[in-house]
Every structure is written in C-alpha cells, then in structure tokens.
Design a protein around this motif. Sequence first.
Motif, short mmCIF file in Angstrom:
data_model
loop_
_atom_site.label_atom_id
_atom_site.label_comp_id
_atom_site.label_asym_id
_atom_site.label_seq_id
_atom_site.Cartn_x
_atom_site.Cartn_y
_atom_site.Cartn_z
N GLU A 165 14.09 -1.39 -10.59
CA GLU A 165 14.27 -3.43 -10.39
C GLU A 165 13.02 -4.23 -9.75
N TYR A 166 12.95 -3.75 -8.55
CA TYR A 166 11.99 -4.41 -7.39
C TYR A 166 10.25 -3.81 -9.00
N SER A 167 10.01 -3.09 -8.84
CA SER A 167 8.77 -2.49 -9.69
C SER A 167 8.69 -3.56 -11.21
N ILE A 168 10.11 -3.29 -11.90
CA ILE A 168 9.89 -4.09 -12.80
C ILE A 168 9.60 -5.47 -12.44
N ASP A 169 9.92 -6.17 -11.75
CA ASP A 169 9.43 -7.20 -11.79
C ASP A 169 8.39 -8.09 -10.90
N HIS A 170 8.05 -6.81 -10.40
CA HIS A 170 6.35 -7.11 -9.90
C HIS A 170 5.67 -6.43 -10.26
N LEU A 171 5.61 -4.99 -11.01
CA LEU A 171 4.42 -4.46 -11.65
C LEU A 171 4.73 -4.49 -13.00
N VAL A 172 5.44 -4.78 -14.42
CA VAL A 172 5.24 -4.98 -15.21
C VAL A 172 4.53 -6.51 -15.93
N PRO A 173 4.37 -7.55 -14.88
CA PRO A 173 3.26 -8.93 -15.62
C PRO A 173 1.91 -8.06 -14.96
N ARG B 162 -9.15 -3.15 -17.18
CA ARG B 162 -7.77 -2.59 -17.51
C ARG B 162 -6.95 -1.84 -16.23
N THR B 163 -7.01 -2.67 -15.05
CA THR B 163 -6.59 -1.29 -14.46
C THR B 163 -5.34 -2.31 -13.82
N VAL B 164 -4.64 -1.36 -13.41
CA VAL B 164 -3.38 -2.30 -11.82
C VAL B 164 -3.68 -1.67 -11.04
N TYR B 165 -3.47 -2.44 -9.67
CA TYR B 165 -3.88 -1.54 -8.30
C TYR B 165 -2.44 -2.38 -7.51
N PRO B 166 -1.34 -1.76 -7.93
CA PRO B 166 -0.37 -2.44 -7.27
C PRO B 166 -0.53 -2.55 -5.59
N GLU B 167 -0.03 -3.84 -5.29
CA GLU B 167 0.08 -4.01 -3.51
C GLU B 167 1.20 -2.84 -3.29
#
Length: 312
Positions: free
Chosen positions: A296-304, A275-280
């Motif tokens: 906006e960029y975060s919403i597009d790439h982090l939310v998924p 249950r972790t997220v490791y953003p590139e």
Amino acid sequence: MLSRRLALTLSAALLLSTNAAFAQAITVPTMFGDIAIPDQPARVAALGWSDGEIVLALGVQPVAVANWMGLVEKGVGAWAVDLFGDETPVVLEAGETNFEQLLSATPDLIVNIRSDNSEEAFKRLSAIAPTVYGPEGTAPYAASWTVQVAQIAAAMGIPEKGEALIAATEKSIADSAAAHPEFAGKTIAVVAKYSDTYGLYLPGDARFDLMTQLGFVPTQPVIDAAGNNFFVEIGSENFGLLDADVVVLLILDGTVESLKADPILAKLPAVIAGRTVYPEEDVMAAYSAGSTLALEYSIDHLVPLLAEAAAK
C-alpha cells in the motif's frame, strides 16, 4: 491506507472468529508436513521476511519479530510500526536466530514463511512452539505475499481474514493499474546495485511482480533468465540487458545520490532519456518488504514516479 484500516477492523473481529476456529486443533500444510496447532495462539513470533508486518495487518501484535530491514526499533517498517501501539516486541536479528532471545518471548506459535527454508532451523524452532513454514514447493525467500498471508492467517485460525486482506490489497493494485493505462505493455527492468555488482530482479520476486500487476511487461532478457531464481547478476559486458522502457534503480549498500552518479548506469538509454525511477530509502524499503502494508505504501509513493518515467 486501506490495509491499515482493514487491519484495525480485523482486530476487532478477531476474538469471535478464532474462538470458533480453535474449538478443535487445526493443521496447516507446510513443506515439512502438516503442522498441528492445538490451541488458539496468543503469542505469535514472526521470523520470516515481512512476516511480522503480515501478522500486524491481520490484527495481532507479534511478541517477537526478526528485523530483516533494520528500519526501526520494533523490527518493521514505518508503514506498519503504529499498529504495535505501546507494545514492544522482542526484536531478533535476521538470518541467525538467537534461540534464547526467542524463548524469552514465550511464543505459542512461530511463523517463518519467507525464509531460507532450513529444516535444521525448523526442528529447533518446533521444539519451542508449533512452527509454520511455507507450503511445499516454496523456494527460499520467494514466498509471495499472498502465500504469506494465507499461511499465517491459517496458522492463527483466521483464514477468512487472510482472504479479505488479500482481496483488499489486490484491489488496491488493480485500481492503481486501471488509473494508469499508460503502463500497459511497456517493458520494465528492476535493477539493483550492491558493491560493484549489478543485477536484475525476476518474476517471482515481490518487487518485479508488483510491476507486472501494474501493467508493465518483462523484457526478453528477463523472460530468458526467469526460472527458479528471483535475481540474476549481470556482468559489465552484458549491461544492455538492464535496459527497458522504464527502469527502476535500487541501491542496496549506498546512497541514491551515488546511484545517480554511477558512470556505467549513466550509459543506459533509459537513464539518458530520463525513463528511470530512483526510489528514496523509505520507498525502496517498502518496495523490498513486499507485505500488504508495504505494498500500500509503495502504491502511494512509487506509482507517481513510475508515471513520470513512463510519460517520457
């Protein structure tokens, strides 16, 4: 992206709105008093964290930008750089302003909203051009993106454009939250590692605040630690405080691969359960930048990625 389209629209309308705004001098309330701006600024220097991206989102190409993120040659993130077109600003190293370099850009307005709030720096900058900091009560490096937009738009004489940009970005966040009702009520921890130090981002930090706007809630340790600080270090004896239903893990001076291999973090229940997220790197940079364009960029790439973690 919505904010980029809005920025281009704002640029087309900029001349008409600013001519009206500067029929007479305006003043902007700041932590150092009311700042008078006698003429329409044509050459804006943006020194605070992400200030340059806000200026771009409002339809103006800043003549100087402090390179807080160290991302590209123009001092802003990849999500914002195209708005410079063929123009190249003077790029200043963040933190210690090179005043001679700044003078070479001949600014007629300086904005330094998300900064260390140094009064000494304010005085030196004000000798160059009218300088706008955050409003009274703004903590160092803790100005929210809405405050940044409002202050910068006011200083540029386009407050209504700032209001439109804020509304558009808030709608993007709200739409994303509505599309992911599974986020609501789940606890979140935003953890950063640098060197051998670990810590938690707290309410008031743009990274954490985006999570709560998406529907997540802070854990009790985060609530207990909240105050004037937006980050708190966590000792190894208290590593359990880093756990939550979903944990976002950031590495500030290493690679994502090294973070995934961290033997101490590997013991967290959220890491064990996936249950972790490791953003590139690019997503982590946008997440940290916290401007409207970066959000906006975060919403597009982090939310998924958050959705995948929340599903577990």
